[in-house]
Enzyme design. Sequence first.
Site, short mmCIF file in Angstrom:
data_model
loop_
_atom_site.label_atom_id
_atom_site.label_comp_id
_atom_site.label_asym_id
_atom_site.label_seq_id
_atom_site.Cartn_x
_atom_site.Cartn_y
_atom_site.Cartn_z
N HIS A 280 0.81 -1.22 0.00
CA HIS A 280 0.00 0.00 0.00
C HIS A 280 0.84 1.27 0.00
O HIS A 280 1.84 1.38 0.71
CB HIS A 280 -1.03 0.01 1.13
N ASP A 292 6.37 0.45 6.56
CA ASP A 292 4.92 0.30 6.43
C ASP A 292 4.35 1.41 5.58
O ASP A 292 4.01 2.45 6.09
CB ASP A 292 4.31 0.29 7.84
N GLU A 326 -4.76 1.79 2.92
CA GLU A 326 -4.85 0.63 3.80
C GLU A 326 -4.98 1.05 5.26
O GLU A 326 -5.70 0.43 6.04
CB GLU A 326 -3.60 -0.26 3.62
N ASP A 354 3.23 -6.50 3.32
CA ASP A 354 2.87 -5.41 4.23
C ASP A 354 3.24 -5.76 5.68
O ASP A 354 2.48 -5.53 6.60
CB ASP A 354 1.38 -5.08 4.10
N HIS A 424 4.18 2.58 12.54
CA HIS A 424 3.33 3.78 12.71
C HIS A 424 3.99 4.88 13.53
O HIS A 424 3.30 5.80 13.97
CB HIS A 424 1.98 3.43 13.36
#
Lengths: 458, 458
Positions: A280, A292, A326, A354, A424
């Site tokens: 993504h 990510d 995503e 991913d 994240h």
Amino acid sequence: MKKNLLLSLLFVNSIVVFAQNKDEQFFKQIYNSALTNSKCYSWLDHLSNDIGSRLSGSAGAEKAVQYTKSQMEKLGFDKVYLQEVMVPKWVRGEKETAYILDDKKKIIVPICALGGSVATPKTGLTAEVVEVHNFDELKALGEDKIKGKIVFYNRPMYDGVIESFDAYSGAVDQRGAGAREASKMGAVGTIVRSMNLRLDDYPHAGAQSYGELPKDKYIPTAAISTNGAELLSKTLKSNPKLKFYFKQSCQQFDDVLSYNVVGELKGTEHPEKIMVVGGHLDSWDLADGSHDDGAGVVQSMEVMNIFRNLNYKPKNTLRVVLFMNEENGNRGGNKYGELAVKNKENHIFALESDSGGFAPRGFSFECDDSSFNKINSWKYLFEPYLIHSFVKGHSGTDIGPLTSEKIVKAGLKPDSQRYFDYHHAANDTFDAVNKRELQLGAGTMAALIYMIDQNGIE
Amino acid sequence: MKKNLLLSLLFVNSIVVFAQNKDEQFFKQIYNSALTNSKCYSWLDHLSNDIGSRLSGSAGAEKAVQYTKSQMEKLGFDKVYLQEVMVPKWVRGEKETAYILDDKKKIIVPICALGGSVATPKTGLTAEVVEVHNFDELKALGEDKIKGKIVFYNRPMYDGVIESFDAYSGAVDQRGAGAREASKMGAVGTIVRSMNLRLDDYPHAGAQSYGELPKDKYIPTAAISTNGAELLSKTLKSNPKLKFYFKQSCQQFDDVLSYNVVGELKGTEHPEKIMVVGGHLDSWDLADGSHDDGAGVVQSMEVMNIFRNLNYKPKNTLRVVLFMNEENGNRGGNKYGELAVKNKENHIFALESDSGGFAPRGFSFECDDSSFNKINSWKYLFEPYLIHSFVKGHSGTDIGPLTSEKIVKAGLKPDSQRYFDYHHAANDTFDAVNKRELQLGAGTMAALIYMIDQNGIE
């Protein structure tokens, strides 16, 4: 007759041996191309260092669409195109501030608003804190003890598991539904321990959902770094009446137009059968999102680059799909799935990367037993490349909506130990990706697609 | 009779199944202890951040001896003792300086003296440069072209191999013997491309040897960062007459007294049979040596800690040995081997961890086929922990000198992709080690020792 049978058997046997040698040879070429002649690392450099974060609806996301489209156009696809998709646009706004108010002492702690959260009042929010570790504990406390308070979810990811994704699954309900559940009990805000197995100072973003709550029940929610969580918990023990202050100005805007990026190479023998490989394009907004999922994006593109370097023309149609959104909606994955149904496409295979750009260890497969057994019979080809773990399990969020009568879906499984050090958070940056690990992942993906292309799935 | 045979078979079968279940259960406990109740990461924190670099003969090395001895004394060994060993003492001195002199332009590049090198003259050394890629090329150039020059070895580690140690083996002769070979041809110094698969600015130290050269033929030799090597090579192409300047003030002192640190727990059934697990206490001087080999040291100590946590009393004698001077002499390994012979000790097993604290993938074994087959039959127990690679190959330098009539020697094989990003360089620091990867390595080592202890090697 017997002699003929024997000859036939010998013949079949020779074919099998020949095919094995051919596959072994081709695997060598694939990995050699990946390690010595790949573009994925320099693509990732651009995505990460020149474009940067790519949250859906942001300028970075749109630049990433244009950049990857322009790079895919150089790879020899039959066509490269954009697939329109409306995506949510959530904007963090000013950097958040937070502190523990321990009597007169202000102890600053690092937080970040969780995706989809509402803002605090402009002057921030101050309240007493109730620490809980799960929803049962929250409910057992009862509304009286929660009302007007900030609920602090502080159940750590469990460090006793071997795969860190299992630790994530076991803790992430606090982030996803924490605000919703606390709001039902009258809380005014929630603070969630970051989904991180380490103790450090990075708060980790990620999606949360208010579910069916009416809008006036939305309460602000933020992640706190693991060190911050430890400190808050410790300070609460000595002063249960302490207050917590936080301020965030995030905002949800109307949906905006964005795109999946698709590169398609028609199959030479079965153009109607489609194999998808993708990652993504969007990332969270605190960093480059190199793991990510910048890694998955460039590895998917690299699969095409490897086939091109080796002059391999797949029998089945190959699509490299770079999905949008995503992280906070899966709109790109849903759109691709819808269009596949609408256009009556036959997807035989979908592979997603991913789980970070770390050293590849294997794949997890969503498929029936016969396909799984067939794929397992190829494992010996992968073992010289230290790929050994073929298991059944989740494949990928973006390819989740894809359904065909008989489809194999797979997720690349890189080594998972370091993933949640970065996931994240502001340190998910280019320097955290090792070039060779990234390349080996791309090679491993190309090798599996080659085997699917050569042998089918049934 | 038949019935008895059947019953006997059933009985034997039950024992095997029971043993399997017992082993599976114990593996769970071992890994759980490693991941949730270990000390290795905090030991490494102290070794790296409080003590720092530990080159043989340095204050850091001596502090490491005292610290690990004091920690081992808390682990429940029957005895912890020091083994005297004389070690070389080489000191880098002032930080090196180097530049390319391209006409009037000085381009500074990062270098570091190689271990055992002599100093340059106090004002430094300036000479023209001859770039070569191997010793054949050097010899083919002939003395005329080498005399009075600095030889620049610039063959990169080959990136097409899967295991990075293979790339290292294929390039490290330049570092180890480069100065010796160049001196024979009349060179005045050598500059060696760092043993690093990445392009970066860290020069990588490491041992070199002048071999049988007379002392007056010793020439100064240094490693240059990979980026520096690329730049020097490129600049040479446009200006073959450029000069290179470098200055280093390293010095070899007389040997000094140091120690191996040994913790011993007598076997409950076969005290005369010895199992060794170890790593090396010394490191290069440019950094903490967290991967090389702080990780191996604390993992070896953790094996004892795990057994203690689980109240496991080995049948055979367990020795945790922290060797001194692997990096530039292997005096500790040699001394331990000599004493084993002198004391007529029977070592049945030796395990070394000296390939970094990365996610464990398996072991490489030095042993005969029957032992290897036996150990391979245990592999299924390791696979749930993602340990899958049991191969024959080099075990470890420190345990190299150990010989017994029938001994199994093994080396822990962590994932190798990142190892040479840090090896012997200033960035081999604590932050490059992931806690869980380190712990999983320790658990894997404890699991193998447990199986050896339970089943023997023949």
